[in-house]
Write a protein that holds these residues in place. Structure first.
Motif, PDB file in Angstrom:
ATOM      1  N   ALA A  18       0.384   5.013   1.596  1.00 51.21           N
ATOM      2  CA  ALA A  18      -0.504   5.535   2.641  1.00 51.21           C
ATOM      3  C   ALA A  18      -0.219   7.001   2.971  1.00 51.21           C
ATOM      4  O   ALA A  18       0.242   7.317   4.064  1.00 51.21           O
ATOM      5  CB  ALA A  18      -0.367   4.667   3.895  1.00 51.21           C
ATOM      6  N   PRO A  19      -0.471   7.905   2.047  1.00 56.31           N
ATOM      7  CA  PRO A  19      -0.165   9.320   2.321  1.00 56.31           C
ATOM      8  C   PRO A  19      -1.170   9.961   3.269  1.00 56.31           C
ATOM      9  O   PRO A  19      -2.298   9.505   3.403  1.00 56.31           O
ATOM     10  CB  PRO A  19      -0.282   9.964   0.928  1.00 56.31           C
ATOM     11  CG  PRO A  19      -1.283   9.123   0.207  1.00 56.31           C
ATOM     12  CD  PRO A  19      -1.081   7.712   0.719  1.00 56.31           C
ATOM     13  N   SER A  20      -0.715  11.013   3.931  1.00 52.38           N
ATOM     14  CA  SER A  20      -1.582  11.809   4.799  1.00 52.38           C
ATOM     15  C   SER A  20      -1.944  13.075   4.032  1.00 52.38           C
ATOM     16  O   SER A  20      -1.044  13.796   3.604  1.00 52.38           O
ATOM     17  CB  SER A  20      -0.836  12.190   6.080  1.00 52.38           C
ATOM     18  OG  SER A  20      -0.374  11.017   6.717  1.00 52.38           O
TER      19      SER A  20
ATOM     20  N   CYS B 130      -2.316   2.733  11.588  1.00 50.37           N
ATOM     21  CA  CYS B 130      -1.492   2.093  10.562  1.00 50.37           C
ATOM     22  C   CYS B 130      -1.441   0.574  10.771  1.00 50.37           C
ATOM     23  O   CYS B 130      -1.678  -0.207   9.842  1.00 50.37           O
ATOM     24  CB  CYS B 130      -0.094   2.715  10.611  1.00 50.37           C
ATOM     25  SG  CYS B 130       1.103   1.908   9.561  1.00 50.37           S
TER      26      CYS B 130
ATOM     27  N   LEU C  62      10.816   5.777   8.381  1.00 52.75           N
ATOM     28  CA  LEU C  62       9.923   5.032   9.284  1.00 52.75           C
ATOM     29  C   LEU C  62      10.557   3.739   9.794  1.00 52.75           C
ATOM     30  O   LEU C  62       9.959   3.017  10.587  1.00 52.75           O
ATOM     31  CB  LEU C  62       8.589   4.754   8.581  1.00 52.75           C
ATOM     32  CG  LEU C  62       7.804   6.048   8.262  1.00 52.75           C
ATOM     33  CD1 LEU C  62       6.611   5.765   7.368  1.00 52.75           C
ATOM     34  CD2 LEU C  62       7.347   6.733   9.544  1.00 52.75           C
TER      35      LEU C  62
ATOM     36  N   ARG D 212       0.822  -1.213   0.000  1.00 55.75           N
ATOM     37  CA  ARG D 212       0.000   0.000   0.000  1.00 55.75           C
ATOM     38  C   ARG D 212       0.853   1.260   0.000  1.00 55.75           C
ATOM     39  O   ARG D 212       1.999   1.270   0.454  1.00 55.75           O
ATOM     40  CB  ARG D 212      -0.961  -0.025   1.198  1.00 55.75           C
ATOM     41  CG  ARG D 212      -0.459   0.411   2.573  1.00 55.75           C
ATOM     42  CD  ARG D 212       0.770  -0.248   3.090  1.00 55.75           C
ATOM     43  NE  ARG D 212       1.079  -0.030   4.477  1.00 55.75           N
ATOM     44  CZ  ARG D 212       1.843   0.969   4.972  1.00 55.75           C
ATOM     45  NH1 ARG D 212       2.382   1.855   4.180  1.00 55.75           N
ATOM     46  NH2 ARG D 212       2.109   1.044   6.262  1.00 55.75           N
TER      47      ARG D 212
ATOM     48  N   GLU E  49      -4.460   8.350   4.996  1.00 59.18           N
ATOM     49  CA  GLU E  49      -4.243   8.412   6.449  1.00 59.18           C
ATOM     50  C   GLU E  49      -4.644   9.806   6.957  1.00 59.18           C
ATOM     51  O   GLU E  49      -3.794  10.648   7.266  1.00 59.18           O
ATOM     52  CB  GLU E  49      -2.792   8.035   6.773  1.00 59.18           C
ATOM     53  CG  GLU E  49      -2.494   6.604   6.319  1.00 59.18           C
ATOM     54  CD  GLU E  49      -1.448   5.858   7.132  1.00 59.18           C
ATOM     55  OE1 GLU E  49      -0.485   6.489   7.600  1.00 59.18           O
ATOM     56  OE2 GLU E  49      -1.595   4.620   7.281  1.00 59.18           O
TER      57      GLU E  49
ATOM     58  N   TYR F 254      -1.043   7.629  14.582  1.00 57.72           N
ATOM     59  CA  TYR F 254      -0.512   6.897  13.434  1.00 57.72           C
ATOM     60  C   TYR F 254      -0.238   5.421  13.713  1.00 57.72           C
ATOM     61  O   TYR F 254      -0.680   4.545  12.966  1.00 57.72           O
ATOM     62  CB  TYR F 254       0.754   7.620  12.948  1.00 57.72           C
ATOM     63  CG  TYR F 254       1.662   6.783  12.078  1.00 57.72           C
ATOM     64  CD1 TYR F 254       1.223   6.302  10.851  1.00 57.72           C
ATOM     65  CD2 TYR F 254       2.955   6.467  12.499  1.00 57.72           C
ATOM     66  CE1 TYR F 254       2.053   5.521  10.059  1.00 57.72           C
ATOM     67  CE2 TYR F 254       3.783   5.693  11.718  1.00 57.72           C
ATOM     68  CZ  TYR F 254       3.335   5.221  10.500  1.00 57.72           C
ATOM     69  OH  TYR F 254       4.144   4.448   9.737  1.00 57.72           O
TER      70      TYR F 254
ATOM     71  N   ARG G 138       7.788   1.512   2.344  1.00 54.88           N
ATOM     72  CA  ARG G 138       7.672   2.898   2.780  1.00 54.88           C
ATOM     73  C   ARG G 138       9.057   3.476   2.999  1.00 54.88           C
ATOM     74  O   ARG G 138      10.069   2.770   2.913  1.00 54.88           O
ATOM     75  CB  ARG G 138       6.825   2.988   4.056  1.00 54.88           C
ATOM     76  CG  ARG G 138       7.420   2.242   5.217  1.00 54.88           C
ATOM     77  CD  ARG G 138       6.505   2.291   6.434  1.00 54.88           C
ATOM     78  NE  ARG G 138       7.053   1.560   7.568  1.00 54.88           N
ATOM     79  CZ  ARG G 138       6.362   1.272   8.651  1.00 54.88           C
ATOM     80  NH1 ARG G 138       5.111   1.654   8.774  1.00 54.88           N
ATOM     81  NH2 ARG G 138       6.926   0.601   9.635  1.00 54.88           N
TER      82      ARG G 138
HETATM   83  N1  GLU Z   1       0.995   8.268   6.471  1.00 57.16           N
HETATM   84  C1  GLU Z   1       2.402   8.052   6.615  1.00 57.16           C
HETATM   85  C2  GLU Z   1       3.164   9.170   5.981  1.00 57.16           C
HETATM   86  O1  GLU Z   1       2.626   9.863   5.118  1.00 57.16           O
HETATM   87  C3  GLU Z   1       2.883   6.775   5.974  1.00 57.16           C
HETATM   88  C4  GLU Z   1       2.833   5.653   6.891  1.00 57.16           C
HETATM   89  C5  GLU Z   1       3.344   4.311   6.393  1.00 57.16           C
HETATM   90  O2  GLU Z   1       3.590   4.118   5.198  1.00 57.16           O
HETATM   91  O3  GLU Z   1       3.435   3.453   7.251  1.00 57.16           O
HETATM   92  O4  GLU Z   1       4.297   9.388   6.313  1.00 57.16           O
END
Ligand code: GLU
Length: 276
Positions: free
Chosen positions: A6-8, A193, A211, A4, A40, A189, A207
């Protein structure tokens, strides 16, 4: 294989996001899997509908497609609360009303996930929660609860490697993380997540390397909840000419601006050194 992006939606997507998204779709293609888009949108003070609309537009312009509708975290707050209830029943979480200032004043050190929480509210019970309190996970209790060593598989230089998690890393470098934010009551988060990766059946988390240091906390929460641990693949980060990470630059140029200037998605791929 399911992965996936998963942008905010708290700002426009920039070149760092383009690299992340293209990498996610490339891994899915290489492994004949599926790439999902997940929004997200849990930081209710910063999300804007226009940023979410921009995500859909930018990804399409980059030539990426996903099964629709994308999961939007704001539609699942009830699920995150149910997870918190499970953790509360096990005595693993506690209410916390500390502000950033309180945390700094208590002598907190910077860690992998912001300040390492000094434990001021750790003695408190969920039954004593006040309106507006946040919720933290008690790492010590959580570690005692999961038996055996924690580990996960990470792809490093193209090869799967087993990464052993050291208790000290969780206790001293990360500390009790926030699972529910004070004041807004938004799920944090880590909670959203980890839960979403499980319900979406994510087998590979692709990702950014920023992270990587937080993955131990995700693995711990997965073990507490009985969720499978996906394979992790942390990709390089895109930096500006001075080596500064784009995500840290509020004025990082939006993908939509490059598009408006007439650049193509192939130009973007060139700029970030992305090879199909
Ligand atoms: N929403 C997170 C971000 O934009 C990504 C989280 C993830 O990929 O685990 O940094």
């Amino acid at each position: 294989m399911i992965t996936r992006f998963a942008p905010s939606p708290t700002g426009p997507l920039h070149l760092g996001h383009a690299y992340a998204a293209l990498t996610v779709w490339k891994v899915a293609q290489n492994l004949r899997g599926t790439a999902l888009l997940r929004i997200e949108d849990t930081d209710s003070t910063r999300v804007r509908p226009a940023y979410e609309a921009g995500i859909y537009e930018d990804l399409k312009w980059l030539g990426l497609e996903w099964p629709t509708p994308a999961r939007r975290q704001s539609a699942h707050y009830g699920e995150y609360d149910a997870v918190l209830e499970r953790l509360a029943a096990d005595g693993l979480i506690y209410p916390c009303g500390c502000t950033r200032r309180n945390i700094v004043d208590a002598g907190a050190r910077p860690g992998a996930d912001g300040m390492v929480y000094p434990g001021t509210c750790r003695h408190r019970a969920m039954s004593d929660a006040n309106a507006g309190d946040g919720i933290r996970l008690n790492i010590r209790k959580a570690l005692d609860r999961v038996s055996g060593k924690l580990s996960y598989i990470e792809i490093r230089s193209g090869q799967p490697q087993t990464i052993e998690i050291n208790d000290k890393t969780l206790l001293d470098d990360i500390g009790d993380p926030i699972l529910k934010r004070k004041d807004t009551g938004d799920p944090a988060y880590h909670l959203a997540c980890v839960h979403d990766d499980a319900v979406q059946g994510i087998t590979h988390v692709v990702r950014g390397a920023d992270l990587r240091d937080l993955t131990p906390i995700h693995v711990l929460i997965q073990r507490l909840l009985g969720y499978a641990t996906p394979i992790y693949d942390h990709h390089r980060l895109i930096t500006d000419d001075s080596g500064k990470r784009l995500a840290k630059i509020s004025k990082a140029k939006a993908i939509s601006k490059f598009r408006a200037e007439g650049l193509s998605s192939a130009d973007i791929k060139n700029m970030i050194g992305f090879k199909d």
